[in-house]
Scaffold this motif. Structure first.
Motif, short mmCIF file in Angstrom:
data_model
loop_
_atom_site.label_atom_id
_atom_site.label_comp_id
_atom_site.label_asym_id
_atom_site.label_seq_id
_atom_site.Cartn_x
_atom_site.Cartn_y
_atom_site.Cartn_z
N GLY A 41 63.44 74.68 -21.04
CA GLY A 41 64.69 74.20 -19.82
C GLY A 41 63.90 73.12 -19.77
N THR A 42 64.29 72.11 -18.92
CA THR A 42 64.12 70.84 -18.23
C THR A 42 62.69 71.24 -17.49
OG1 THR A 42 65.06 71.05 -16.28
CG2 THR A 42 65.92 69.87 -17.69
N LYS A 43 61.46 70.76 -17.15
CA LYS A 43 60.47 71.02 -15.81
C LYS A 43 60.89 71.72 -14.64
CE LYS A 43 58.26 67.16 -14.87
NZ LYS A 43 57.09 66.27 -15.63
N GLN A 44 61.83 70.98 -14.46
CA GLN A 44 62.34 70.47 -12.87
C GLN A 44 63.18 71.97 -13.11
OE1 GLN A 44 62.83 67.88 -14.59
NE2 GLN A 44 61.86 67.07 -13.54
N GLU A 45 63.60 72.99 -13.88
CA GLU A 45 64.46 74.33 -14.02
C GLU A 45 63.24 75.52 -14.19
OE1 GLU A 45 67.57 73.04 -16.22
OE2 GLU A 45 67.02 73.75 -17.27
N LEU A 46 62.24 74.92 -14.85
CA LEU A 46 61.12 75.93 -15.22
C LEU A 46 60.79 75.83 -14.18
CD1 LEU A 46 60.29 75.84 -18.64
CD2 LEU A 46 61.90 77.32 -17.79
N LEU A 47 59.74 75.26 -13.59
CA LEU A 47 59.28 75.33 -11.91
C LEU A 47 59.57 75.03 -11.11
CD1 LEU A 47 56.75 72.06 -13.31
CD2 LEU A 47 56.38 74.97 -13.20
N ALA A 48 61.18 75.77 -10.98
CA ALA A 48 61.68 75.94 -10.23
C ALA A 48 61.33 77.06 -9.04
CB ALA A 48 63.04 76.11 -9.79
N GLY A 49 60.78 78.04 -9.91
CA GLY A 49 60.05 79.74 -9.22
C GLY A 49 58.83 79.01 -8.81
N ALA A 50 58.73 77.85 -8.99
CA ALA A 50 56.71 77.62 -8.70
C ALA A 50 56.90 77.34 -6.92
CB ALA A 50 56.72 76.15 -9.01
N GLY A 51 58.38 77.35 -6.64
CA GLY A 51 58.11 77.39 -4.94
C GLY A 51 57.60 75.76 -4.94
N PRO A 108 56.91 69.76 -3.08
CA PRO A 108 56.83 71.06 -4.06
C PRO A 108 55.13 71.42 -4.98
CG PRO A 108 57.97 69.27 -5.03
CD PRO A 108 56.61 69.23 -3.95
N GLY A 109 55.36 73.35 -5.84
CA GLY A 109 53.98 74.02 -5.93
C GLY A 109 53.18 72.51 -6.95
N ASP A 110 51.67 72.84 -6.91
CA ASP A 110 51.23 71.81 -7.83
C ASP A 110 50.75 71.98 -9.20
OD1 ASP A 110 48.11 72.82 -6.14
OD2 ASP A 110 49.09 73.96 -7.53
N GLY A 111 50.30 71.40 -9.82
CA GLY A 111 50.09 71.40 -11.38
C GLY A 111 49.70 72.30 -11.28
N ALA A 112 48.41 73.18 -10.15
CA ALA A 112 48.40 74.91 -11.15
C ALA A 112 49.34 76.13 -11.44
CB ALA A 112 47.22 75.44 -10.22
N ARG A 113 50.61 75.47 -10.48
CA ARG A 113 51.83 76.33 -11.14
C ARG A 113 52.35 76.54 -12.59
NH1 ARG A 113 51.69 80.14 -7.11
NH2 ARG A 113 54.18 80.35 -7.04
N LEU A 114 52.35 75.43 -12.50
CA LEU A 114 52.40 75.38 -14.53
C LEU A 114 51.81 75.99 -15.17
CD1 LEU A 114 54.61 74.38 -16.36
CD2 LEU A 114 52.85 72.77 -17.38
N GLU A 115 50.29 76.11 -14.66
CA GLU A 115 49.87 77.45 -15.82
C GLU A 115 49.48 78.86 -15.68
OE1 GLU A 115 44.71 78.21 -16.57
OE2 GLU A 115 45.33 77.07 -14.65
N GLU A 116 50.31 78.99 -13.60
CA GLU A 116 51.12 80.21 -13.35
C GLU A 116 52.50 81.14 -14.24
OE1 GLU A 116 51.68 82.04 -9.20
OE2 GLU A 116 50.08 80.82 -9.51
N MET A 117 53.17 79.77 -13.93
CA MET A 117 53.88 80.04 -14.78
C MET A 117 53.77 80.78 -16.36
SD MET A 117 57.19 77.54 -15.73
CE MET A 117 56.43 77.42 -17.07
#
Length: 318
Positions: free
Chosen positions: A219-229, A284-293
């Motif tokens: 999905g888009t970056k925004q969609e996938l990171l929406a759960g990053a909170g 928004p959740g920072d770069g570490a959230r992408l790694e978490e996701m």
């Protein structure tokens, strides 16, 4: 941009599968890369990234499904390097030739004027002295720059790059990020594989996550990171935590103070405003959230796997 123009610049993968005997390297993979966008292709080692990209680039035959660049299979495109630039392994370059010789041979093969060699070298910031060295004397970062120059030589509409930041120092990574962003902003299509999650988050528009040969999220970056909170810190975290709980928002305490909240920043801010709690930080959740996701999505596929045969012969990365 009309539909025909969109198709010309699109990379389309539909139900792609690749098997080696009873081993499935790529399993019913589908995604689309669009003009004007950078698509980040993420996955742990052995997930099937490189095998997928090799199929798209016509280097490995698929078992089933299709992989099209500009509406055609790579092998069916006349003079394909003028339509799609490919970098899959920066070490796969003739070590005894100079960088300039490699680009001149590519230009001759594509029927390009020799001025394109100088233009490509300038684009990747390889100097005359560096381009005159034998490739065996190049650092990995210099090989990456030469490989990107080769991919850009034919002024293609699409780029397929597998781990292009390997060997680059921080300044080189910033340069590459800027180059790819500018390329996409001018209407180019980029498929970018990388294990540098922070770089993917910065440069990518769309993200495709693969694990054990299958797409686990896209999905888009925004969609996938929406759960990053949301990351929030206040002058009274105890009161904020209670307010968030009463509002039905899940808040996890952060190690350096404040909370990570499973909600959008606007919703967290509204709760704090209603309770008159002063906020120090709200974002928004920072770069570490992408790694978490990424780790959450691929945790069931984070295991050692035997690499596909073609990966063994092409640098071993997949």
């Amino acid at each position: 941009m009309g539909r025909a123009a969109m198709i010309i610049g699109m990379i389309t993968v539909e139900n792609l599968t690749k098997r080696y005997g009873d081993y499935t390297a790529v399993d019913d993979v589908s995604f689309v890369c669009r003009p004007g966008q950078v698509t980040g292709f993420l996955g742990p080692n052995g997930a099937g990234k490189s095998t997928t990209m090799r199929i798209i680039a016509g280097l490995t035959p698929e078992t089933s499904g299709t992989a099209l660049v500009g509406g055609r299979r790579y092998r069916d495109i006349p003079n394909p390097a003028t339509q799609v630039g490919v970098l899959l392994d920066a070490s796969a370059q003739h070590a005894g030739r100079t960088g300039r010789e490699i680009l001149r041979l590519s230009a001759m093969t594509m029927g390009l004027p020799m001025r394109r060699v100088d233009e490509a070298l300038a684009m990747v910031s390889l100097t005359d002295e560096e381009s005159g060295r034998r490739v065996r004397n190049y650092s990995l970062g210099m090989r990456q720059r030469l490989g990107i120059a080769n991919a850009l030589l034919g002024d293609p509409q699409m780029l397929i790059l597998d781990e292009p930041a390997n060997g680059l120092d921080p300044a080189g990574i910033h340069w590459m990020r800027t180059l790819l962003r500018d390329y996409a902003d001018r209407g180019g299509t980029v498929l970018l594989s990388s294990h540098l999650l922070h770089e993917i988050e910065i440069v990518a528009d769309d993200i495709v996550v693969i694990g054990h040969g299958r797409i686990v999220a896209q999905g888009t970056k925004q969609e996938l990171l929406a759960g990053a909170g949301t990351r929030v810190i206040s002058t009274n975290d105890e009161a904020l935590g209670q307010a968030l709980y009463e509002a039905g928002l899940h808040a996890a305490p952060a190690a350096d103070g404040g909370f990570t909240v499973d909600a959008a920043p606007v919703d967290v801010g509204a709760v704090a405003l209603e309770r008159r709690i002063q906020l120090i930080e709200l974002r928004p959740g920072d770069g570490a959230r992408l790694e978490e996701m990424f780790l959450q999505l691929t945790q069931r596929t984070q295991r050692d796997q035997r690499p596909a045969p073609d990966a063994l012969s092409f640098g071993g990365q997949s």
